[in-house]
Design a protein around this motif. Structure first.
Motif, PDB file in Angstrom:
ATOM      1  N   ALA A   1     -28.580  -7.907 -63.817  1.00 34.03           N
ATOM      2  CA  ALA A   1     -30.316  -7.651 -63.732  1.00 34.03           C
ATOM      3  C   ALA A   1     -30.536  -6.275 -62.518  1.00 34.03           C
ATOM      4  N   VAL A   2     -29.738  -6.896 -61.491  1.00 28.23           N
ATOM      5  CA  VAL A   2     -30.133  -5.809 -60.203  1.00 28.23           C
ATOM      6  C   VAL A   2     -29.560  -4.763 -60.035  1.00 28.23           C
ATOM      7  N   ASP A   3     -29.520  -3.934 -59.068  1.00 28.03           N
ATOM      8  CA  ASP A   3     -29.469  -2.057 -58.519  1.00 28.03           C
ATOM      9  C   ASP A   3     -28.799  -2.963 -57.383  1.00 28.03           C
ATOM     10  N   SER A   4     -29.292  -4.004 -56.808  1.00 30.71           N
ATOM     11  CA  SER A   4     -28.144  -3.590 -54.859  1.00 30.71           C
ATOM     12  C   SER A   4     -28.343  -5.135 -54.751  1.00 30.71           C
ATOM     13  N   GLU A   5     -27.002  -5.393 -53.907  1.00 29.41           N
ATOM     14  CA  GLU A   5     -27.142  -6.447 -53.829  1.00 29.41           C
ATOM     15  C   GLU A   5     -28.329  -7.107 -52.892  1.00 29.41           C
ATOM     16  N   THR A   6     -29.288  -6.688 -52.074  1.00 25.93           N
ATOM     17  CA  THR A   6     -30.478  -7.249 -51.185  1.00 25.93           C
ATOM     18  C   THR A   6     -31.272  -7.455 -53.236  1.00 25.93           C
ATOM     19  N   ASP A   7     -31.542  -6.889 -53.773  1.00 25.87           N
ATOM     20  CA  ASP A   7     -32.300  -7.383 -54.931  1.00 25.87           C
ATOM     21  C   ASP A   7     -31.885  -9.233 -55.745  1.00 25.87           C
ATOM     22  N   SER A   8     -30.688  -9.215 -55.262  1.00 24.80           N
ATOM     23  CA  SER A   8     -29.910 -10.160 -55.884  1.00 24.80           C
ATOM     24  C   SER A   8     -30.204 -11.962 -55.729  1.00 24.80           C
ATOM     25  N   GLN A   9     -30.060 -11.383 -53.675  1.00 24.20           N
ATOM     26  CA  GLN A   9     -30.736 -12.302 -52.808  1.00 24.20           C
ATOM     27  C   GLN A   9     -32.049 -13.791 -53.674  1.00 24.20           C
ATOM     28  N   GLN A  10     -32.523 -12.767 -54.896  1.00 27.94           N
ATOM     29  CA  GLN A  10     -33.864 -14.040 -54.545  1.00 27.94           C
ATOM     30  C   GLN A  10     -33.473 -14.951 -56.678  1.00 27.94           C
ATOM     31  N   PHE A  11     -32.178 -14.323 -56.587  1.00 26.75           N
ATOM     32  CA  PHE A  11     -31.360 -14.913 -57.841  1.00 26.75           C
ATOM     33  C   PHE A  11     -30.777 -16.154 -57.835  1.00 26.75           C
ATOM     34  N   LEU A  12     -30.527 -15.888 -56.061  1.00 24.79           N
ATOM     35  CA  LEU A  12     -28.772 -16.863 -55.696  1.00 24.79           C
ATOM     36  C   LEU A  12     -29.987 -17.827 -55.229  1.00 24.79           C
ATOM     37  N   LEU A  13     -30.517 -18.285 -54.612  1.00 18.41           N
ATOM     38  CA  LEU A  13     -31.248 -19.850 -54.250  1.00 18.41           C
ATOM     39  C   LEU A  13     -30.488 -21.099 -55.228  1.00 18.41           C
ATOM     40  N   PRO A  14     -31.220 -20.430 -56.898  1.00 19.48           N
ATOM     41  CA  PRO A  14     -31.222 -21.994 -57.705  1.00 19.48           C
ATOM     42  C   PRO A  14     -29.725 -21.434 -58.154  1.00 19.48           C
ATOM     43  N   ILE A  15     -28.898 -21.083 -57.660  1.00 22.15           N
ATOM     44  CA  ILE A  15     -27.267 -21.495 -57.897  1.00 22.15           C
ATOM     45  C   ILE A  15     -26.898 -21.647 -57.195  1.00 22.15           C
ATOM     46  N   ILE A  16     -27.418 -21.353 -55.844  1.00 21.36           N
ATOM     47  CA  ILE A  16     -26.260 -22.664 -54.794  1.00 21.36           C
ATOM     48  C   ILE A  16     -26.688 -23.514 -54.933  1.00 21.36           C
ATOM     49  N   LEU A  17     -28.336 -24.135 -54.791  1.00 27.88           N
ATOM     50  CA  LEU A  17     -28.662 -25.499 -54.368  1.00 27.88           C
ATOM     51  C   LEU A  17     -28.317 -26.418 -55.137  1.00 27.88           C
ATOM     52  N   PRO A  18     -27.554 -26.593 -56.710  1.00 26.35           N
ATOM     53  CA  PRO A  18     -26.521 -27.285 -57.539  1.00 26.35           C
ATOM     54  C   PRO A  18     -25.267 -27.650 -56.725  1.00 26.35           C
ATOM     55  N   LEU A  19     -24.648 -27.025 -56.120  1.00 28.55           N
ATOM     56  CA  LEU A  19     -23.817 -27.085 -55.831  1.00 28.55           C
ATOM     57  C   LEU A  19     -23.928 -27.187 -54.402  1.00 28.55           C
ATOM     58  N   MET A  20     -24.867 -27.068 -53.864  1.00 27.57           N
ATOM     59  CA  MET A  20     -24.904 -27.837 -52.636  1.00 27.57           C
ATOM     60  C   MET A  20     -25.540 -30.286 -52.659  1.00 27.57           C
ATOM     61  N   LEU A  21     -25.858 -29.684 -53.611  1.00 26.12           N
ATOM     62  CA  LEU A  21     -26.597 -30.781 -53.999  1.00 26.12           C
ATOM     63  C   LEU A  21     -25.513 -31.904 -54.354  1.00 26.12           C
ATOM     64  N   GLY A  22     -24.500 -31.451 -55.484  1.00 24.61           N
ATOM     65  CA  GLY A  22     -23.541 -31.957 -55.607  1.00 24.61           C
ATOM     66  C   GLY A  22     -22.528 -32.507 -54.783  1.00 24.61           C
ATOM     67  N   VAL A  23     -22.319 -31.840 -52.935  1.00 26.05           N
ATOM     68  CA  VAL A  23     -21.414 -32.151 -52.444  1.00 26.05           C
ATOM     69  C   VAL A  23     -21.828 -33.377 -51.365  1.00 26.05           C
ATOM     70  N   TYR A  24     -24.173 -33.195 -51.386  1.00 27.40           N
ATOM     71  CA  TYR A  24     -24.288 -33.923 -50.615  1.00 27.40           C
ATOM     72  C   TYR A  24     -24.398 -35.485 -51.561  1.00 27.40           C
ATOM     73  N   VAL A  25     -24.884 -35.751 -52.817  1.00 28.05           N
ATOM     74  CA  VAL A  25     -25.142 -36.393 -53.569  1.00 28.05           C
ATOM     75  C   VAL A  25     -23.524 -36.964 -53.983  1.00 28.05           C
ATOM     76  N   GLY A  26     -22.197 -36.318 -53.510  1.00 23.48           N
ATOM     77  CA  GLY A  26     -20.733 -36.863 -54.067  1.00 23.48           C
ATOM     78  C   GLY A  26     -20.966 -37.980 -52.847  1.00 23.48           C
ATOM     79  N   PHE A  27     -20.518 -37.061 -51.835  1.00 24.81           N
ATOM     80  CA  PHE A  27     -20.456 -37.486 -50.664  1.00 24.81           C
ATOM     81  C   PHE A  27     -21.716 -38.817 -50.032  1.00 24.81           C
ATOM     82  N   PHE A  28     -22.650 -38.438 -50.199  1.00 20.99           N
ATOM     83  CA  PHE A  28     -23.617 -40.127 -49.746  1.00 20.99           C
ATOM     84  C   PHE A  28     -23.336 -41.099 -50.876  1.00 20.99           C
TER      85      PHE A  28
END
Length: 432
Positions: A323-350
């Motif tokens: 969907a994007v032309d460069s890695e810079t343009d992709s940054q706005q879409f990466l946060l929704p991907i990383i958040l569930p992963l981070m949530l899994g780590v913190y929820v799992g640990f605590f």
């Protein structure tokens, strides 16, 4: 061009890359080096002695601050306060100031620690413990109560842990299990992020170089996307396998080297063994418990959850790359991907460490975006096979559903240039 050829192309492109080869064989050495460096730095810090000055105008607490391996106290009470402050500022970490009071009870709120640096909570807690202990003894003495009798009457309970089968249980076993589960879950998260980004960068690179226009003339966009995902995942599994083998070899070599060093002095070794018989027995008990963990289930589950989680997230990464032309343009879409992963780590640990079979841990081990991480953290505690199977089934079904949506975005976005897409436009593409 068939799917197998695309997979082979992507796999060869990854494993023949110089950076891939270097990092595959260098990373285990870097991890070992970092572990040794951290251990060395910790030992260096452990040998450092913190120098603290004391100025006790009340004459109540100065003798209660005892020197130990980490802290050395110097009494400057004979000096004027301003001189003691100047000397402490030059040669000491800080100054404990105890003002003159008519009643020692006032010291509860009047003792002051003066320093340019912010002390740790552990250090301040130690000072407060000394003050509390001294003032408690004074209060008991004033009330005519013998503190020595109270101190002699104190007991330290040591609860014995055992299973219903009669076997002895170990105190720190849960912490070891969560550590093992966390390591597996964290590895999955890191692999998803690293290799998912590889998939996205590969799509962006081919799109930017306009190679993609030639490729899709002989292959369907869906086949191209799946080929990239499967080829990259195979490269990731190969790298992980090499790391596991190298790590095992390094551990074996380290164990033998340290074994030779320890055994160099037979008398010392025998003496140390006799002195630490209890610790050795306890260590063997821990090793026995670790050995009895469901390693086969954990390793097979790690492989399947890695594949399912990677496929799920990589299909999203691939659609973003299209969907994007460069890695810079992709940054706005990466946060929704990383958040569930981070949530899994913190929820799992605590949550897993407190209640591995509780409602929260169980639910998040079924949600496909977090299940690869949370379920791996639960597995050392023993999870019914039907829960593992259900979690995997949901994960792979979700993957097939996400792939269907991602393929639509990929099919349209792969030939779109010159315009930054928005979430609204991506939703429109899903309808085409």
């Amino acid at each position: 061009m068939s799917l197998s050829l695309i997979i082979k192309r992507e796999f060869n492109a990854k494993v023949r890359n110089k950076s891939f080869i270097v990092m595959t064989f260098l990373s285990p050495l870097l991890f070992v080096g970092m572990a040794l460096l951290v251990g060395y730095l910790a030992s260096v810090n452990g040998d450092e002695v913190v120098k603290i000055a004391l100025h006790d105008q009340s004459g109540v607490l100065a003798k209660d601050f005892k020197n130990d391996k980490k802290t050395h106290y110097t009494d400057l009470s004979s000096l004027p306060l301003n001189v003691a402050k100047e000397k402490a500022a030059e040669s000491y970490e800080g100054l404990i100031y105890v003002p003159a009071v008519t009643d020692t009870k006032e010291l509860v709120h009047k003792v002051e620690y003066i320093s340019n640096d912010s002390p740790s909570m552990e250090f301040i807690g130690g000072i407060e413990d000394v003050i509390n202990d001294k003032l408690t003894k004074n209060n008991l003495a004033q009330a005519g109560i013998d503190y020595k009798k109270i101190d002699a009457a104190k007991t330290n309970a040591d609860i014995k842990l055992s299973k219903f089968s009669g076997e002895e249980s170990l105190r720190w076993l849960n912490e070891i299990k969560i550590g093992i589960g966390f390591a597996f879950g964290y590895l999955i998260m890191m692999f998803i992020i690293i290799y998912g980004n590889m998939v996205m960068r590969s799509v962006i690179e081919e799109k930017t170089n306009r190679i993609i226009e030639i490729i899709i003339s002989s292959v369907k966009p869906f086949q191209l996307m799946m080929g990239k995902i499967i080829g990259t995942s195979m490269a990731g599994l190969l790298q992980f396998l090499i790391w596991a083998i190298l790590g095992g070899v390094l551990l074996f070599v380290a164990a033998n080297v340290f074994g030779l060093q320890v055994g160099a002095s037979g008398a010392v070794t025998a003496e140390a063994m006799q002195a630490n018989t209890g610790k050795m027995a306890e260590m063997q008990s821990y090793l026995g418990e670790i050995y009895q963990l469901p390693w086969a289930t954990m390793l097979i589950s790690f492989l399947l959850f890695f594949i399912g989680g990677f496929f799920l997230y990589s299909s999203i990464y691939a659609s973003i790359g299209a969907a994007v032309d460069s890695e810079t343009d992709s940054q706005q879409f990466l946060l929704p991907i990383i958040l569930p992963l981070m949530l899994g780590v913190y929820v799992g640990f605590f949550t897993v460490i407190n209640d591995p079979h509780g409602t929260v841990a169980t639910i998040f081990s079924m949600i496909p975006l977090t299940s690869p991480i949370v379920m791996m953290m639960r597995l050392p505690f023993g999870v019914p096979l039907w829960e593992i199977a259900l979690s995997m089934t949901i994960l792979f079904l979700t993957f097939f559903g996400v792939v269907w949506f991602a393929a639509k975005i990929y099919r349209i976005g792969i030939l779109m240039y010159g315009k930054k897409p928005t979430y609204k436009e991506l939703f429109k593409w899903l309808k085409y």
